[in-house]
Design an enzyme around this catalytic site. Structure first.
Site, PDB file in Angstrom:
ATOM      1  N   SER A  15      -4.858  60.548 -32.905  1.00  0.00           N
ATOM      2  CA  SER A  15      -4.596  60.962 -34.292  1.00  0.00           C
ATOM      3  C   SER A  15      -3.157  60.712 -34.704  1.00  0.00           C
ATOM      4  O   SER A  15      -2.826  60.814 -35.878  1.00  0.00           O
ATOM      5  CB  SER A  15      -4.917  62.451 -34.447  1.00  0.00           C
ATOM      6  OG  SER A  15      -4.074  63.208 -33.610  1.00  0.00           O
ATOM      7  N   SER A 141       2.336  58.041 -18.999  1.00  0.00           N
ATOM      8  CA  SER A 141       3.299  58.962 -18.406  1.00  0.00           C
ATOM      9  C   SER A 141       4.512  59.011 -19.326  1.00  0.00           C
ATOM     10  O   SER A 141       4.380  59.089 -20.551  1.00  0.00           O
ATOM     11  CB  SER A 141       3.638  58.473 -16.995  1.00  0.00           C
ATOM     12  OG  SER A 141       4.632  59.249 -16.394  1.00  0.00           O
ATOM     13  N   TYR A 155       7.641  69.660 -18.832  1.00  0.00           N
ATOM     14  CA  TYR A 155       7.013  68.399 -19.256  1.00  0.00           C
ATOM     15  C   TYR A 155       7.126  67.364 -18.130  1.00  0.00           C
ATOM     16  O   TYR A 155       6.142  66.710 -17.761  1.00  0.00           O
ATOM     17  CB  TYR A 155       7.716  67.913 -20.522  1.00  0.00           C
ATOM     18  CG  TYR A 155       7.287  66.560 -21.016  1.00  0.00           C
ATOM     19  CD1 TYR A 155       6.002  66.343 -21.483  1.00  0.00           C
ATOM     20  CD2 TYR A 155       8.191  65.487 -21.046  1.00  0.00           C
ATOM     21  CE1 TYR A 155       5.620  65.095 -21.952  1.00  0.00           C
ATOM     22  CE2 TYR A 155       7.811  64.240 -21.516  1.00  0.00           C
ATOM     23  CZ  TYR A 155       6.526  64.044 -21.969  1.00  0.00           C
ATOM     24  OH  TYR A 155       6.138  62.814 -22.428  1.00  0.00           O
ATOM     25  N   LYS A 159       4.286  65.296 -15.854  1.00  0.00           N
ATOM     26  CA  LYS A 159       4.209  63.833 -15.764  1.00  0.00           C
ATOM     27  C   LYS A 159       4.411  63.357 -14.312  1.00  0.00           C
ATOM     28  O   LYS A 159       3.799  62.378 -13.892  1.00  0.00           O
ATOM     29  CB  LYS A 159       5.241  63.184 -16.697  1.00  0.00           C
ATOM     30  CG  LYS A 159       4.960  63.415 -18.185  1.00  0.00           C
ATOM     31  CD  LYS A 159       3.652  62.769 -18.647  1.00  0.00           C
ATOM     32  CE  LYS A 159       3.481  62.840 -20.158  1.00  0.00           C
ATOM     33  NZ  LYS A 159       2.219  62.234 -20.628  1.00  0.00           N
ATOM     34  N   PHE A 188      10.197  57.109 -28.430  1.00  0.00           N
ATOM     35  CA  PHE A 188       9.455  56.471 -29.520  1.00  0.00           C
ATOM     36  C   PHE A 188       9.331  57.407 -30.719  1.00  0.00           C
ATOM     37  O   PHE A 188       9.291  58.626 -30.562  1.00  0.00           O
ATOM     38  CB  PHE A 188       8.073  56.012 -29.027  1.00  0.00           C
ATOM     39  CG  PHE A 188       8.188  54.763 -28.204  1.00  0.00           C
ATOM     40  CD1 PHE A 188       8.108  53.510 -28.794  1.00  0.00           C
ATOM     41  CD2 PHE A 188       8.463  54.839 -26.848  1.00  0.00           C
ATOM     42  CE1 PHE A 188       8.285  52.359 -28.045  1.00  0.00           C
ATOM     43  CE2 PHE A 188       8.645  53.686 -26.090  1.00  0.00           C
ATOM     44  CZ  PHE A 188       8.551  52.438 -26.700  1.00  0.00           C
ATOM     45  N   THR A 190       7.490  59.242 -33.005  1.00  0.00           N
ATOM     46  CA  THR A 190       6.146  59.796 -33.185  1.00  0.00           C
ATOM     47  C   THR A 190       6.299  61.263 -33.612  1.00  0.00           C
ATOM     48  O   THR A 190       7.407  61.717 -33.877  1.00  0.00           O
ATOM     49  CB  THR A 190       5.363  59.749 -31.848  1.00  0.00           C
ATOM     50  OG1 THR A 190       5.992  60.680 -30.939  1.00  0.00           O
ATOM     51  CG2 THR A 190       5.363  58.372 -31.220  1.00  0.00           C
TER      52      THR A 190
HETATM   53  N1  NAP Z   1       7.144  59.798 -28.263  1.00  0.00           N
HETATM   54  C1  NAP Z   1       7.848  59.568 -27.174  1.00  0.00           C
HETATM   55  O1  NAP Z   1       9.068  59.329 -27.230  1.00  0.00           O
HETATM   56  C2  NAP Z   1       7.175  59.547 -25.821  1.00  0.00           C
HETATM   57  C3  NAP Z   1       7.948  59.168 -24.730  1.00  0.00           C
HETATM   58  C4  NAP Z   1       7.371  59.112 -23.463  1.00  0.00           C
HETATM   59  C5  NAP Z   1       6.029  59.428 -23.324  1.00  0.00           C
HETATM   60  N2  NAP Z   1       5.292  59.813 -24.393  1.00  0.00           N
HETATM   61  C6  NAP Z   1       3.883  60.133 -24.154  1.00  0.00           C
HETATM   62  O2  NAP Z   1       3.090  59.417 -25.078  1.00  0.00           O
HETATM   63  C7  NAP Z   1       1.862  60.117 -25.301  1.00  0.00           C
HETATM   64  C8  NAP Z   1       1.622  60.258 -26.783  1.00  0.00           C
HETATM   65  O3  NAP Z   1       2.648  61.056 -27.346  1.00  0.00           O
HETATM   66  P1  NAP Z   1       3.186  60.846 -28.844  1.00  0.00           P
HETATM   67  O4  NAP Z   1       4.627  60.641 -28.755  1.00  0.00           O
HETATM   68  O5  NAP Z   1       2.344  59.859 -29.540  1.00  0.00           O
HETATM   69  O6  NAP Z   1       2.955  62.336 -29.422  1.00  0.00           O
HETATM   70  P2  NAP Z   1       2.225  62.887 -30.720  1.00  0.00           P
HETATM   71  O7  NAP Z   1       2.560  62.055 -31.898  1.00  0.00           O
HETATM   72  O8  NAP Z   1       2.568  64.340 -30.759  1.00  0.00           O
HETATM   73  O9  NAP Z   1       0.664  62.706 -30.389  1.00  0.00           O
HETATM   74  C9  NAP Z   1       0.060  63.478 -29.389  1.00  0.00           C
HETATM   75  C10 NAP Z   1      -1.449  63.304 -29.434  1.00  0.00           C
HETATM   76  O10 NAP Z   1      -2.012  64.106 -28.379  1.00  0.00           O
HETATM   77  C11 NAP Z   1      -3.138  64.796 -28.905  1.00  0.00           C
HETATM   78  N3  NAP Z   1      -3.373  66.041 -28.179  1.00  0.00           N
HETATM   79  C12 NAP Z   1      -2.488  67.026 -27.885  1.00  0.00           C
HETATM   80  N4  NAP Z   1      -3.113  68.011 -27.215  1.00  0.00           N
HETATM   81  C13 NAP Z   1      -4.407  67.638 -27.066  1.00  0.00           C
HETATM   82  C14 NAP Z   1      -5.557  68.220 -26.467  1.00  0.00           C
HETATM   83  N5  NAP Z   1      -5.513  69.422 -25.872  1.00  0.00           N
HETATM   84  N6  NAP Z   1      -6.732  67.544 -26.495  1.00  0.00           N
HETATM   85  C15 NAP Z   1      -6.812  66.343 -27.100  1.00  0.00           C
HETATM   86  N7  NAP Z   1      -5.766  65.734 -27.715  1.00  0.00           N
HETATM   87  C16 NAP Z   1      -4.580  66.392 -27.690  1.00  0.00           C
HETATM   88  C17 NAP Z   1      -2.845  65.016 -30.366  1.00  0.00           C
HETATM   89  O11 NAP Z   1      -4.077  65.039 -31.048  1.00  0.00           O
HETATM   90  P3  NAP Z   1      -4.644  66.261 -31.933  1.00  0.00           P
HETATM   91  O12 NAP Z   1      -3.519  67.240 -32.141  1.00  0.00           O
HETATM   92  O13 NAP Z   1      -5.078  65.603 -33.191  1.00  0.00           O
HETATM   93  O14 NAP Z   1      -5.756  66.792 -31.116  1.00  0.00           O
HETATM   94  C18 NAP Z   1      -2.061  63.772 -30.737  1.00  0.00           C
HETATM   95  O15 NAP Z   1      -2.937  62.774 -31.200  1.00  0.00           O
HETATM   96  C19 NAP Z   1       2.000  61.443 -24.551  1.00  0.00           C
HETATM   97  O16 NAP Z   1       1.367  61.313 -23.295  1.00  0.00           O
HETATM   98  C20 NAP Z   1       3.501  61.591 -24.363  1.00  0.00           C
HETATM   99  O17 NAP Z   1       3.801  62.388 -23.237  1.00  0.00           O
HETATM  100  C21 NAP Z   1       5.836  59.897 -25.650  1.00  0.00           C
END
Ligand code: NAP
Length: 281
Positions: A15, A141, A155, A159, A188, A190
């Site tokens: 989403s 991760s 967190y 991971k 990133f 987000t």
């Molecule tokens: N952004 C960064 O800088 C960054 C860096 C390193 C790693 N990551 C990793 O990238 C991945 C995506 O993160 P993002 O940055 O895109 O974050 P985000 O924009 O907050 O998106 C997180 C997503 O996870 C879903 N989610 C959370 N809890 C959930 C649950 N219990 N069941 C099902 N879905 C759930 C949310 O969907 P709903 O709320 O709609 O259910 C949302 O779509 C994560 O694994 C994060 O650890 C992100």
């Protein structure tokens, strides 16, 4: 290379952010994408995105914390699409604050989503992958799964656990035709920070971390401008899906390479001093 059109790809947390960018990117390139979310409203938005692209993207309700939700979602996908070729375990959130201030419940919730959620998905999808003689599990991760920064202990622990599980499963599943791959993004742009849970006691005046938190927040803002477009991660995921023999780890972002390299070649004290200066002084 594999044929995109033949790939049914299930992405958790589609989403928003990296999951959403990946779902759209893969669907535009002909993959049959199933994107999940806990929220009906966000699923509707995903469906509208699908219509704009012209199909190839389906929304399914899923909460990775629930056994029932996971098994119902996976069963419905297999019933409708016959198989799942690729599972992208992307759903996760951050728990932020000094580790001492985490309640047991907050840390438990962190693992329930980021680690047990991913494991629950793998358990649900594997029987079908094995039945069809193969598949790919991509676990998203983080740089925090390799190099830990202050106030991200919960967190990072989740991971690190995901990395450890992935390391074992890649050996166990490879002879059975299933590839396990880790994607390690840096910073990133987000909704990650907006969705981050701050430990309820993080700011408590009874705790000794106030001055450090203030410095960290000020320093941390400087790095906001470095946050990259999540499509970069989507492209890496696409590359993994298309590769006949993908690597085990994919770092995304120069800061990940720098961090991993620094942690492995610099003396520990020097590395700690440099990271503290960058984030807390
Ligand atoms: N952004 C960064 O800088 C960054 C860096 C390193 C790693 N990551 C990793 O990238 C991945 C995506 O993160 P993002 O940055 O895109 O974050 P985000 O924009 O907050 O998106 C997180 C997503 O996870 C879903 N989610 C959370 N809890 C959930 C649950 N219990 N069941 C099902 N879905 C759930 C949310 O969907 P709903 O709320 O709609 O259910 C949302 O779509 C994560 O694994 C994060 O650890 C992100």
């Amino acid at each position: 290379m594999t044929d995109d059109k033949a790939s049914t790809v299930l992405i958790t947390g589609a989403s928003s952010g990296i999951g959403r960018a990946s779902a759209l990117y893969l669907a535009e390139r002909g993959c049959n994408v199933i994107g999940t979310s806990r929220s009906p409203a966000r699923l509707d938005a995903l469906r509208r995105d699908a219509e704009r692209i012209g199909g190839g993207l389906h929304g399914v309700a899923l909460d990775v914390r629930s056994d029932r939700s996971v098994s119902e979602a996976v069963e419905s996908v297999i019933e409708a699409h016959g198989r799942i070729d690729v599972l992208v375990n992307n759903a996760a959130y951050g728990l932020w604050g000094p580790a001492q201030t985490f309640s047991m419940g907050e840390l438990d919730d962190q693992f329930e989503t980021n680690f047990f959620g991913a494991f629950r998905m793998i358990k649900a999808v594997l029987p079908s992958m094995l039945e069809h003689g193969g598949g790919t599990v991509i676990n998203v991760s983080s740089v925090e799964g390799r190099v830990v920064t202050p106030f991200n202990g919960g967190y990072a622990a989740s991971k690190f656990a995901l990395e450890g599980l992935s390391e074992a499963m890649r050996f166990e599943l490879w002879p059975l035709g299933i590839r396990v791959v880790l994607v390690e993004p840096g910073l990133f742009a987000t909704d990650f920070e907006r969705n981050q849970v701050v430990a309820s006691d993080a700011e408590s005046p009874e705790m000794p971390y106030g001055p450090m938190l203030a410095k960290y927040r000020k320093r941390r803002r400087r790095y906001d401008g470095f946050a990259k477009d999540p499509v970069r991660v989507a492209k890496v995921i696409h590359r993994i899906i298309r590769a006949r023999r993908p690597r085990f780890r994919y770092r995304v972002g120069g800061e990940v390479t720098l961090g991993v390299l620094g942690a492995s070649i610099l003396p520990e004290r020097l590395f700690q001093a440099l990271l503290s200066r960058a984030l807390m002084r």
